[in-house]
Write an enzyme that holds these catalytic residues in place. Sequence first.
Site, PDB file in Angstrom:
ATOM      1  N   HIS A  22       0.543  -1.453   0.320  1.00 25.48           N
ATOM      2  CA  HIS A  22      -0.329   0.632  -0.248  1.00 25.48           C
ATOM      3  C   HIS A  22       0.864   1.409  -0.319  1.00 25.48           C
ATOM      4  O   HIS A  22       0.597   2.581   0.061  1.00 25.48           O
ATOM      5  CB  HIS A  22      -0.368  -0.353   1.114  1.00 25.48           C
ATOM      6  CG  HIS A  22      -0.090   0.094   2.492  1.00 25.48           C
ATOM      7  ND1 HIS A  22      -0.041  -0.787   3.661  1.00 25.48           N
ATOM      8  CD2 HIS A  22       0.230   1.145   3.128  1.00 25.48           C
ATOM      9  CE1 HIS A  22       0.220  -0.507   4.353  1.00 25.48           C
ATOM     10  NE2 HIS A  22       0.705   1.011   4.531  1.00 25.48           N
ATOM     11  N   SER A  80       5.005   2.049   8.223  1.00 26.21           N
ATOM     12  CA  SER A  80       4.528   0.979   7.440  1.00 26.21           C
ATOM     13  C   SER A  80       5.607   0.502   7.115  1.00 26.21           C
ATOM     14  O   SER A  80       6.475   1.752   6.428  1.00 26.21           O
ATOM     15  CB  SER A  80       2.834   0.987   6.463  1.00 26.21           C
ATOM     16  OG  SER A  80       1.770   1.643   6.707  1.00 26.21           O
ATOM     17  N   ASP A 110       0.580  -7.729   0.988  1.00 24.06           N
ATOM     18  CA  ASP A 110       0.731  -6.333   1.159  1.00 24.06           C
ATOM     19  C   ASP A 110       2.577  -5.817   1.287  1.00 24.06           C
ATOM     20  O   ASP A 110       2.452  -5.450   2.286  1.00 24.06           O
ATOM     21  CB  ASP A 110       0.343  -5.594   2.917  1.00 24.06           C
ATOM     22  CG  ASP A 110       0.225  -4.105   3.281  1.00 24.06           C
ATOM     23  OD1 ASP A 110       0.480  -3.581   1.767  1.00 24.06           O
ATOM     24  OD2 ASP A 110      -0.612  -3.413   3.870  1.00 24.06           O
TER      25      ASP A 110
END
Length: 579
Positions: free
Chosen positions: A160, A269, A191
């Site tokens: 993402h 992230s 992911d």
Amino acid sequence: MGDTKRKRGRKPKNPTPSQPLQSPPSSPSDDVFSLSNIEIIPSTSSAVEITTTASRPRGRPKKLPKHPDNPDPLPPPPILSPCRHVSNGTAIGVGGGSGGGELAVDPIGARVVPAMDAVVKVFCVHTEPNFSLPWQRKRQYSSSSSGFVISGRRVLTNAHSVEHYTQVKVKKRGSDTKYLATVLSIGTECDIAMLTVNDDEFWEGVSPVEFGELPALQDAVTVVGYPIGGDTISVTSGVVSRIEILSYVHGSTELLGLQIDAAINSGNSGGPAFNDKGNCVGIAFQSLKHEDAENIGYVIPTPVIQHFIQDYEKNEAYTGFPILGIEWQKMENPDLRKAMGMKPEQKGVRIRRVDPTAPESGVLKSSDIVLSFDGVDIANDGTVPFRHGERIGFSYLVSQKYAGDSSAIKVLRNSEILNFNIKLTSHRRLIPAHNKGRPPSYYIIAGFVFTTVSVPYLRSEYGKDYEYEAPVKLLDKLLHSMLQSPDEQLVVVSQVLVSDINIGYEDIVNTQVLALNGKPVKNLRRLAEMVESCDDEFLKFDLEYEQIVVLRTKTAKAATPDILATHCIPSAMSVDLKA
């Protein structure tokens, strides 16, 4: 009363400005650590007498007592310096105490973790498609996240973080240069994304991160990254609080995940999670934001990371995680087990439905009892032994496989045990959870905009609460419908661009198209082909809820170019339908 008389005695001297004991008061804006607010006192071998106004009494000063010839010197004052938090949770400054042999010492004497130098900051410019107006794209925006270097001159980050990317750059720790990166692979389900940098200068002095084993409960972990609020590296520590099958929000899949109590914020992230040995045990990727939950973050564990890397190395592309194309039911009720012909010592789960497009549809049937997968017995609640004192969903065994692998399945059918060898493939849904970075497909005729339904489309139409706001028919197909053929799509009339030819149809929105002139519509490409090759006088569309749309064929085709020009639409169909 008169003025108070001053007491007799010698007036005290003002203190020397060059001998302050305390640092000057900070201004209200000094809310960060700054060396300007701290006085570093050099160490001396003899005592230094420091006096202030507050410490000297008024009147004649007293004589100091005599000291012996060899007095014990006062300990030198501490030298204040910035400190780093290493993975064991202790702060080590200049000349700081004991440390492991794995830590290096930089020129100023501060101990550092070498693996932290492999953590990079990822800058991405995104240009997302506009699923509601599929011929357009949204306004571009920028984001920053974290990543880390692995062997083979590659960088791992979250999928993402680079979704719908236009440009990706990376910057090393302590560097002022951003290097252009190339996206090698994006694994939407897990992911994870893999990048590389062509500039050789980027790889100078960078050691790749080494992966460690799956941690146990209460093992210490340290999350390193670049969260919002600063440009320098950030370190947060915690422990592993849970290991189970988690729902991956980005890919809408269920894979193994770690729950930790370290703070994971936006920008973390893609950053690595290290154990106390300095090995990477996971990738930070999402956190739980709930009014009843605090400090709950999730990490992609090493088995999922290794699966992604080996899948790319084996196939030179990301093929995904296979699943068993069945829906199953727990067999915890004793009456249900007895009715299905199970013996007291037998355990397993009942198959409710089998995906018609999956290879296992040829051998497995509804009401079969799955007893084991690859020789591992499945419990009545669908779990299998994981580690000492732990159990996990048997889908974990399936996720360890690769697309195209074969697996042995033991089932109970009519009180008879059968063994099958099944070839696993990746799963497809009638309403896919993502478009894998591709722009949406569309087809326009007489102002009717036809497109396919996906989760990004529902989110674009109904917002983040699409699960409550979308029509019940679409939600039912999202949750329960299965593909009847590999190329099946859910085609809808997204909207009607108002024109004289479509008067009376303006209110049709997000309604499924079932058939054209009596022929079923399987996918958008088939619909476009039937309309373009239609020689009938009328185009009759059968829609959901028993609605019909009738257009004169020649008039509809003739009016389409003017409608496209009015709304500045470049083409009547998307590029993928033209191919």
